[in-house]
Design an enzyme around this catalytic site. Structure first.
Site, PDB file in Angstrom:
ATOM      1  N   ASP A 121       0.678  -1.084   0.042  1.00 34.46           N
ATOM      2  CA  ASP A 121      -0.023  -0.161  -0.051  1.00 34.46           C
ATOM      3  C   ASP A 121       0.837   1.155   0.056  1.00 34.46           C
ATOM      4  OD1 ASP A 121      -2.887   1.078   0.439  1.00 34.46           O
ATOM      5  OD2 ASP A 121      -1.977   2.072   2.215  1.00 34.46           O
ATOM      6  N   GLU A 162       2.104  -0.032  -4.929  1.00 32.34           N
ATOM      7  CA  GLU A 162       1.132   1.167  -5.244  1.00 32.34           C
ATOM      8  C   GLU A 162       1.684   2.281  -5.319  1.00 32.34           C
ATOM      9  OE1 GLU A 162      -3.063   3.016  -3.860  1.00 32.34           O
ATOM     10  OE2 GLU A 162      -1.642   2.230  -2.459  1.00 32.34           O
TER      11      GLU A 162
END
Ligand code: NOJ
Length: 532
Positions: A201, A264
């Site tokens: 993330d 990401e």
């Protein structure tokens, strides 16, 4: 390239666990539900399932606020349910990729509870604490990605802590070696359980400017955009030393062999590609989100593909993402006709494709009444259209009540068209979008050129995008008519006289072509050149 890794040849499929399959009637999906649906994924032909966070969490950001990195939230099941899921996935030849959320924890994580307990607590420095500015306000101008200040005051200790997202999501201090070591242990915990890799993330957020200088103002900001767009996050994100941190994560994965590290990253292409790392020791796949923002015309797509191909470092493996849990559904972005072209593009470009659950049946954004909004970003900045609930609604499996997703009350409303748009109906329809996905995936598997071949730009003919994939003497041409006019005049490239249409987005043609071919509005074809 015959030694290609599984994550180079394979296709990733993202599951948002709350919305895939519920088995206990609480209206929220769970691990047993994902496990039950593994045969569907194997049959679809994808290779890896990436599951958004399943960890214990107060769910302020639906699991992206982790309170225990080594557990499973009871709403999803427990560790033995997870082990069963991994075992069955592996039995079906599917890899399992977890979401790793290292930039911030939940404010309820024991680490943060300790850290905030006093200035002298040994974990104080595990998070980012700062004295107030001279006027008593926040230490700098950084803005939360969900709106509002990115610093919250802890009145007891008189210091602010930094949170790039919600105040319930304090950022960890990756400059602290103990944080790094603890997080490496988290990775090992899951790698030992058989996890095949991680999607990390907001990996570009991990390091911040050590001097905490202000982010510059964004001169292109327009009223109506989310507040975070007021600034260019050049100090709060994408710092040069983030690459050492990523190399450290990668080194942990290397201890276990054949695993994948996906990052990401929302950055312009020239910054994105730096995340392959020095000597490619960074992320294997820095997520390429260009198709999420693309304007779906042939010239614009041709430009962005070439820009990306041209920016990749030598040996850096490309990838393409068509949808995720943070962006509007592809069918809603570009319309259902062109969604078929998007499927063909995703599955014929050079690079690992990532699909988002439900896109294979053309699920659309589901309007969520304001008073039913769940997404914290929508609640913080209502009315701007930033809410992400519309693309997180339950998977539509069949024509029964609640589309076969749950026997209870779904946590988000189902799409109104669920009785007709669902997996069961589309499985029975030889021309459905789902059948198109299945056929394209099968074709990609049987024609390694589509997995591994080089990309040759042919260019555009009006609104038709044309490119070639080439591998070991095989040449496969892809032509996508993004326009709404028929085209009768698409010539084969110079030197080619014949070919065979292997598949059309309409699923009604498999025929030889000579010299050239025609395309209907919004039709795409894949042509084996030289075959007849
Ligand atoms: C990116 C995730 O994809 C998004 O859903 C989440 O809200 C933020 N990171 C914060 O973790």
């Amino acid at each position: 390239m015959s030694e290609a890794q599984w994550w180079q040849k394979g296709i990733f499929y993202q599951v948002y666990p709350r919305s895939f399959q519920d088995t206990d009637g609480d209206g929220v999906g769970d691990l047993d539900g994902i496990r039950q649906r593994l045969p569907y994924l194997a049959d679809l032909g994808v290779d890896a399932v990436w599951i958004s966070p399943i960890y214990p969490s107060p769910m302020a950001d639906f699991g992206y606020d982790v309170a225990d990195y080594c557990g499973v939230h009871p709403i999803f099941g427990d560790l033995s349910a997870f082990d069963r899921l991994v075992a069955e996935a592996h039995g079906l030849g599917l890899k399992v990729v977890l979401d790793f959320v290292p930039n911030h924890s939940s404010a309820q994580h024991p680490w943060f509870l300790e850290s905030r307990s006093s200035r002298s607590n040994p974990k104080r420095d595990w998070y980012i604490w700062h004295d107030p500015a001279p006027d008593g306000g926040p230490p700098n101008n950084w803005i939360s990605n969900f709106g509002g200040p990115a610093w919250s005051l802890d009145p007891a200790s008189g210091q602010y802590y930094y949170h790039a997202f919600l105040r319930e999501q304090p950022d960890l201090n990756w400059r602290n070696p103990q944080v790094r070591a603890a997080m490496h242990e988290v990775l090992r915990f899951w790698l030992k359980r058989g996890v095949d890799g991680f999607r990390v993330d907001v990996i570009w957020h991990l390091m911040k400017d050590p001097q905490f200088r202000d982010d510059p103002l964004n001169p292109a900001y327009r009223p109506g955009e989310p507040e975070v767009a007021r600034l260019l996050q050049t100090r709060s994100t994408d710092q040069p030393d983030v690459h050492e941190i990523i190399a450290g994560l990668r080194a942990v994965l290397e201890e276990y062999g054949d695993r994948v590290l996906i990052g990401e990253i929302y950055l312009p292409v020239e910054r994105l590609v730096t995340y392959y790392g020095e000597n490619l020791g960074g992320a294997h796949l820095p997520f390429n989100f260009q198709l999420l923002h693309a304007s779906w015309g042939a010239p614009a797509l041709a430009r962005l593909i070439e820009e990306y191909e041209g920016a990749l470092p030598a040996g850096g493996w490309p990838n393409w993402v068509l949808g995720n849990h943070d962006r509007p559904r592809i069918a809603s972005r570009i319309g259902s006709e062109r969604a078929r072209l998007a499927a063909m593009l995703l599955l014929s470009l050079r690079g690992t494709p990532t699909m988002y659950y439900g896109d294979e049946i053309g699920m659309e954004n589901v309007p969520i009444p304001t008073d039913q909004a769940q997404d914290p970003w929508e609640k913080n900045e209502p009315g701007l259209g930033v809410g992400r609930d519309p693309e997180r609604t339950p998977m539509q499996w069949d024509g029964t009540a609640n589309a076969g997703f749950t026997t209870g009350r779904p946590w988000l409303p189902l799409a109104r068209d669920h009785a007709t748009r669902n997996v069961a109906a589309q499985s029975a329809d030889p021309h459905s979008l789902l059948t198109l996905y299945r056929r394209l995936i099968a074709l990609r598997r049987t024609r390694p050129t589509l997995q591994l071949g080089s990309y040759l730009a042919v260019g555009t003919a009006g609104d038709v995008l044309i490119f070639i994939r080439e591998w070991q003497g095989e040449r496969i041409l892809v032509a996508l008519n993004l326009g709404s006019d028929p085209r009768g005049d698409i010539a084969l490239p110079a030197g080619e006289t014949r070919g065979r249409i292997l598949i059309s987005t309409e699923l009604d043609r498999q025929e030889p072509v000579q010299g050239g071919f025609w395309l209907r509005p919004h039709e795409g074809v894949i042509v084996a050149l030289g075959e007849g």
